[in-house]
Write an enzyme that holds these catalytic residues in place. Structure first.
Site, mmCIF file in Angstrom:
data_model
loop_
_atom_site.group_PDB
_atom_site.id
_atom_site.type_symbol
_atom_site.label_atom_id
_atom_site.label_comp_id
_atom_site.label_asym_id
_atom_site.label_seq_id
_atom_site.Cartn_x
_atom_site.Cartn_y
_atom_site.Cartn_z
ATOM 1 N N TRP A 103 57.799 -14.358 88.723
ATOM 2 C CA TRP A 103 56.879 -14.182 87.590
ATOM 3 C C TRP A 103 57.128 -12.861 86.869
ATOM 4 O O TRP A 103 57.056 -12.790 85.645
ATOM 5 C CB TRP A 103 55.428 -14.315 88.038
ATOM 6 N N ASP A 173 49.848 -8.328 86.308
ATOM 7 C CA ASP A 173 49.661 -9.779 86.320
ATOM 8 C C ASP A 173 49.037 -10.123 87.669
ATOM 9 O O ASP A 173 49.710 -10.107 88.694
ATOM 10 C CB ASP A 173 51.009 -10.494 86.147
ATOM 11 N N LYS A 197 44.687 -20.461 89.503
ATOM 12 C CA LYS A 197 45.132 -20.259 90.880
ATOM 13 C C LYS A 197 43.925 -19.990 91.782
ATOM 14 O O LYS A 197 43.792 -20.566 92.835
ATOM 15 C CB LYS A 197 46.110 -19.082 90.977
HETATM 16 C C1 LIG Z 1 50.964 -19.253 87.536
HETATM 17 C C2 LIG Z 1 51.308 -17.873 87.204
HETATM 18 C C3 LIG Z 1 51.608 -17.495 85.886
HETATM 19 C C4 LIG Z 1 51.698 -18.482 84.719
HETATM 20 O O1 LIG Z 1 50.506 -18.939 84.313
HETATM 21 P P1 LIG Z 1 50.385 -20.033 83.134
HETATM 22 O O2 LIG Z 1 48.920 -20.116 82.986
HETATM 23 O O3 LIG Z 1 51.056 -21.281 83.591
HETATM 24 O O4 LIG Z 1 51.046 -19.455 81.938
HETATM 25 C C5 LIG Z 1 51.904 -16.175 85.632
HETATM 26 N N1 LIG Z 1 51.925 -15.264 86.626
HETATM 27 C C6 LIG Z 1 51.660 -15.589 87.914
HETATM 28 C C7 LIG Z 1 51.705 -14.549 88.965
HETATM 29 C C8 LIG Z 1 51.333 -16.906 88.241
HETATM 30 O O5 LIG Z 1 51.090 -17.237 89.506
#
Ligand SMILES: *Cc1c(COP(=O)(O)O)cnc(C)c1O
Length: 364
Positions: A103, A173, A197
């Site tokens: 990511w 993030d 998540k």
């Molecule tokens: C799932 C995830 C993303 C992407 O998220 P989207 O909503 O699909 O754009 C970004 N960063 C991390 C750490 C993730 O687990």
């Protein structure tokens, strides 16, 4: 009711059962409103308290100070990969990226389109099985910000504490471990998390930003991509994802009520992860963990079996037991068990018992 499985999906992922039950009860008519959450105006007297409570509860759970804004946006984690550099990285400046998995790399790819970037550390040579020490980081003291990924969902490595970056704003993030533990928000300039998540359904992304950073947003940016526009309008510049915000609000209520706050949630998460890592440890190499022991994720437990045949057999036998979505990401292979907040301890125990039994049957 249809039988519910133990769902180890990496995302969208399991939600707390009491929250789903409340959503089901209120789906046709919100109490006192007589219409569904899906049918009401975002500016109505029925919705405003929902989004206000969602923010209030997040502020309480994470002790978010008043000089931070809380935004409810769309576009997922990935839109933040672009919005962060578009808003915070001015021409002539550079942004540092700490790469601990897939990511972080995707975030950097988007940032490169918006401005100048540097790599402060890259764990690629070790297949992203570890985290940098303080000495490993090669930081630019004048950087516009430093970006890192608190939990790499695919590799299963997680920072237990924030990297030390001095006075440069830290951008995180936190998509896959948001609300799994308390956070020292003051250490962050900006933190973002898509909800699907650990914090709700797909459709809403939470951004927590220190208000002085809002001054960096160029008024020439498209309105939707401008943090300051969202902050000025309390996330109501356009229609927010009303249903997702409503479910997120219910999840914050579950965390504050049933769970008893983020300290308690963190303790539960540590105990669940320990059950699986202990079995990996006991297995004498039959299960090989991907992450180094000192940076193992409490959210995504990644490990390999001795062969692809055994991996496929593991996934299919587990499924017959009602333990689903255990196949690892295609880039890492093996098994990934995502055990977010809403995965009950009983589900993790069931997986641990299955792992033990499968190992006894198949270990040479
Ligand atoms: C799932 C995830 C993303 C992407 O998220 P989207 O909503 O699909 O754009 C970004 N960063 C991390 C750490 C993730 O687990």
């Amino acid at each position: 009711m249809t039988q519910r499985v133990y769902n180890f999906s990496a995302g969208p992922a399991v939600l707390p059962l009491p929250v789903l039950e409340q959503v089901a009860r209120e789906m046709l008519a919100l109490p006192g409103v007589g219409a569904s959450i899906l049918e009401i105006s975002h500016r109505s007297g029925a919705f405003l308290p929902i989004i206000e409570d969602a923010e209030k509860n997040l502020r309480q759970l994470l002790s978010i100070p008043d000089d931070y804004a809380v935004l409810f946006l769309q576009g997922g984690g990935r839109l933040q990969f672009s919005m962060v550099p578009m808003n915070l990285l001015a021409p002539g400046q550079v942004a540092d990226y700490i790469l601990t998995g897939s990511w972080g790399n995707d975030a950097l790819k988007e940032a490169k389109k918006a401005g100048q970037t540097r790599i402060a550390w890259d764990g690629k040579a070790a297949h992203y099985d570890r985290l940098p020490s303080r000495e490993d980081l090669d930081l630019e003291p004048q950087a516009a910000y430093v970006h890192f990924t608190s939990n790499e969902t695919i590799q299963g490595v997680q920072f237990a504490a924030e990297p030390e970056v001095g006075d440069v704003p830290l951008v995180c993030d936190a998509s896959s471990d948001f609300l799994s533990r308390p956070l020292p928000i003051r250490k962050y300039g900006l933190l973002y998390a898509c909800a699907q998540k650990n914090a709700g359904p797909a459709g809403v992304t939470v951004v927590i930003i220190r208000k002085d950073l809002l001054k960096r947003s160029d008024p020439k940016l498209p309105g939707y991509l401008n943090y300051d526009v969202h902050a000025q309008n309390n996330s109501m510049w356009n229609t927010p994802p009303t249903f997702s915000v409503y479910v997120l609000k219910l999840i914050t209520e579950w965390l504050l009520g049933d769970v008893g706050g983020l300290e308690a949630m963190h303790a539960r998460n540590k105990e669940k992860a320990r059950l699986l890592y202990d079995e990996i440890q006991r297995s004498g190499g039959f299960y090989a963990g991907h992450a180094q022991p000192n940076c193992r994720s409490l959210m995504n437990v990644t490990f390999r079996l001795p062969s692809d045949e055994l991996t496929a057999q593991f996934v299919s036998e587990a499924k017959q037991r009602g333990l689903t979505e255990l196949k690892g990401h295609r880039s890492v292979g093996g098994i990934r068990a995502s055990i977010y907040n809403a995965m009950p301890t009983a589900g993790v125990e069931a997986l641990r018992d299955f792992m033990e039994e499968f190992r006894r049957k198949n270990q040479e």
